[in-house]
Design an enzyme around this catalytic site. Structure first.
Site, PDB file in Angstrom:
ATOM      1  N   ARG A  36       0.846  -1.622   0.033  1.00  0.00           N
ATOM      2  CA  ARG A  36      -0.070  -0.090   0.057  1.00  0.00           C
ATOM      3  C   ARG A  36       0.647   1.311   0.113  1.00  0.00           C
ATOM      4  O   ARG A  36      -0.009   2.507   0.433  1.00  0.00           O
ATOM      5  CB  ARG A  36      -0.826   0.665   1.459  1.00  0.00           C
ATOM      6  CG  ARG A  36      -0.659   0.439   2.652  1.00  0.00           C
ATOM      7  CD  ARG A  36      -1.027   0.447   3.615  1.00  0.00           C
ATOM      8  NE  ARG A  36      -0.609   0.721   4.626  1.00  0.00           N
ATOM      9  CZ  ARG A  36      -1.220   0.631   6.280  1.00  0.00           C
ATOM     10  NH1 ARG A  36      -2.555   0.401   6.416  1.00  0.00           N
ATOM     11  NH2 ARG A  36      -0.270   0.190   7.191  1.00  0.00           N
ATOM     12  N   GLY A  41       8.861  -2.147   2.299  1.00  0.00           N
ATOM     13  CA  GLY A  41       8.876  -1.614   3.338  1.00  0.00           C
ATOM     14  C   GLY A  41       9.243  -0.656   4.705  1.00  0.00           C
ATOM     15  O   GLY A  41       9.899  -0.185   3.591  1.00  0.00           O
ATOM     16  N   ILE A 202      19.250   4.365  20.794  1.00  0.00           N
ATOM     17  CA  ILE A 202      20.497   4.598  20.388  1.00  0.00           C
ATOM     18  C   ILE A 202      21.346   5.192  19.350  1.00  0.00           C
ATOM     19  O   ILE A 202      21.640   5.865  19.205  1.00  0.00           O
ATOM     20  CB  ILE A 202      21.339   3.235  21.340  1.00  0.00           C
ATOM     21  CG1 ILE A 202      20.987   3.131  23.056  1.00  0.00           C
ATOM     22  CG2 ILE A 202      22.909   3.394  20.694  1.00  0.00           C
ATOM     23  CD1 ILE A 202      21.392   4.504  23.915  1.00  0.00           C
ATOM     24  N   HIS A 461      45.453 -13.372   9.716  1.00  0.00           N
ATOM     25  CA  HIS A 461      45.519 -12.006  10.830  1.00  0.00           C
ATOM     26  C   HIS A 461      46.594 -10.826   9.976  1.00  0.00           C
ATOM     27  O   HIS A 461      46.819 -11.756   8.545  1.00  0.00           O
ATOM     28  CB  HIS A 461      46.936 -12.265  11.725  1.00  0.00           C
ATOM     29  CG  HIS A 461      48.007 -12.060  12.920  1.00  0.00           C
ATOM     30  ND1 HIS A 461      47.400 -11.519  13.620  1.00  0.00           N
ATOM     31  CD2 HIS A 461      49.312 -11.317  12.220  1.00  0.00           C
ATOM     32  CE1 HIS A 461      48.535 -10.571  13.326  1.00  0.00           C
ATOM     33  NE2 HIS A 461      49.566 -10.230  12.829  1.00  0.00           N
TER      34      HIS A 461
END
Length: 482
Positions: A36, A41, A202, A461
């Site tokens: 609609r 959304g 927040i 790493h």
């Protein structure tokens, strides 16, 4: 099959709705989706995506504020141009909105434009939209269907949720904002009160604080981000306050006096004392509630509870042929939960073998403030209250080479294991990029990984992800770099 007859009709095109439509089409169902307002959304247009665009601007502002720490020199002061910041955010949403339309066309999903209502067994009535959409508004896609009566053997409700309002402190769009208005300010307020410290509260508090606004957060509970692990919450609060946020916990806004262009929020603490805080605007971020009204649930007898639709782990309601997914089906009200829930629902309908019911304990939560917060599974307190013996591991960002090199050495990775089985039952993080790191633990928990398997996993790493392994090692007294 008649033109208005489908195998599956989905009401709502948010993340849950449109993803479910795509999966239904992939499974061979003739599928339609009813919308609609805007494809994608709330999440895509007014929630998850545009807020992250705003927060990216805030992140750049944070780096610019201490650019000398990186050996760089910036001539002049960096100041936010509110119109440009908002415009960038809206353009990001518009681009993705068009993407959803493309996906519907690509997967041969019919789009029906209007307001849907359950009109009996296997029936959906679609009328002209009455809800005025927020502006700016993406255009209605071409080639969509409209008002009329439609039928489907399976109807999936994915109507989402909206901001919750407290009596007497209802948002008015001018002085008291929801996240809708907070996302498109015409000008930056000088002072702001944020009511509620969940993810939405927040994140907006962090954004406006980074933009130079004097922000006060008022939270009813004793800790900010109440669903998070207490230790993580405390560390996040410390960093947020270091960046200039004012935080009041164990407090509530009891009344708001409105002036011509400002508000006075009366904040009451647990000792009964009331403090007036004057601000230009107040953001109400006290949660959301499911959109269950005016969609015909009562007419067909669908059971609701606490403002959401009652479902089982497969999205099924108490009425055969009617299903619900996403926010309207209850917490956790997160886009990724809605997407996965929708896929489970439609695959169960299709009889796909091996479909498992939704396990909400394996759904990660992310808060994109500065510093970021992410978690999955049980908190340390919840695990102990459940009577489980635990082993807890911790690793500080300050002991990680990559974090130090990035200039992001404040943070913590925390892991919680069942002491008897070695099963990973919770992981909690605060710090840079933890919303990206958390998925490693989500995968591990989904595979029922133990500490032994994680210890034998090789992490690259130098990376922030190394801290994830170090936290595991710490839980068993084997930490290497701390």
């Amino acid at each position: 099959m008649a033109d208005n007859s489908y195998d599956v009709i989905i009401i709502g095109s948010g993340p849950g709705g449109y993803v479910t439509a795509i999966r239904a089409a992939q499974l061979g169902f003739r599928t339609a989706i009813v919308e609609r307002e805007h494809l994608g959304g709330i999440c895509l247009n007014w929630g998850c995506i545009p807020t992250k665009a705003l927060l990216r601007s805030a992140e750049v502002m944070n780096y610019a504020s201490h650019i000398k720490d990186y050996g760089l020199k910036l001539e002049g002061k960096v100041t936010p141009e509110v119109g440009a910041v908002v415009d960038r955010s809206r353009k990001v949403s518009l681009r993705l909105n068009g993407g959803v339309g493309f996906l519907m066309k690509k997967n041969k999903v019919d789009v029906i434009w209007g307001e849907a209502k359950l009109a009996g067994t296997g029936k959906v009535s679609v009328s002209k939209p009455t809800k005025k959409p927020m502006e700016p508004q993406p255009p209605v896609p071409k080639g969509v269907k409209g008002e009329g009566e439609y039928t489907a053997k399976h109807i999936i409700v994915a109507t989402g949720a909206r901001p919750r309002a407290l009596p007497g402190i209802e948002p008015d769009g001018k002085l008291i904002w929801t996240y809708f208005e907070a996302m498109v300010p015409q000008k930056m307020p000088e002072k702001l009160v944020v009511m509620g410290s969940g993810a939405i509260g927040i994140e907006f508090a962090s954004f406006y604080n980074s933009m130079g606004v004097d922000v006060t957060v008022v939270e009813l509970m004793d800790q900010i981000m109440p669903v998070e692990d207490e230790e993580i919450s405390k560390l996040a609060r410390k960093q947020l306050e270091k960046h200039g946020l004012k935080i009041m916990t164990g407090a509530k806004v009891t009344k708001v006096d409105k002036k011509a262009d400002s508000v006075v929020a009366h904040v009451e603490t647990k000792d009964g004392k009331s403090t007036p805080i004057e601000a230009d605007r107040l953001i109400s971020a006290v949660g959301v509630q499911g959109n269950i009204e005016n969609i015909g649930l009562e007419a067909v007898g669908v059971k609701t509870e606490r403002g959401t639709i009652v479902t089982d782990g497969y999205g099924r309601t108490n009425v055969e042929g009617v299903y619900a997914i996403g926010d309207v089906a209850g917490p956790p009200m997160l886009a990724h939960k809605a997407e996965h829930e929708g896929v489970i629902c439609v695959e169960k309908i299709a009889g796909v073998p091996g479909v498992h019911a939704l396990d909400t304990s394996l759904i990660p939560g992310c808060t994109y403030c500065h510093p970021q917060v992410a978690s999955v599974g049980m908190t340390e307190k919840a695990a102990k209250e459940a009577g489980r013996k635990v082993r807890v591991g911790r690793f500080q960002f300050g002991a990680n080479g990559k974090a130090i090199a990035l200039g992001e050495d404040q943070g913590l990775v925390k892991t919680i294991f069942d002491a008897e089985t070695g099963q990973l039952i919770g992981a909690h993080m605060v710090g840079a990029e933890v919303t990206e790191l958390i998925q490693g633990y989500v995968v591990a928990m989904n595979l029922e990984t133990t500490e032994e398997e994680l210890m034998h996993t090789v992490f690259p790493h130098p990376t922030l992800s190394e801290m994830m392994k170090e936290s595991v090692l710490d839980a068993y007294g084997r930490v290497l770099n701390a």
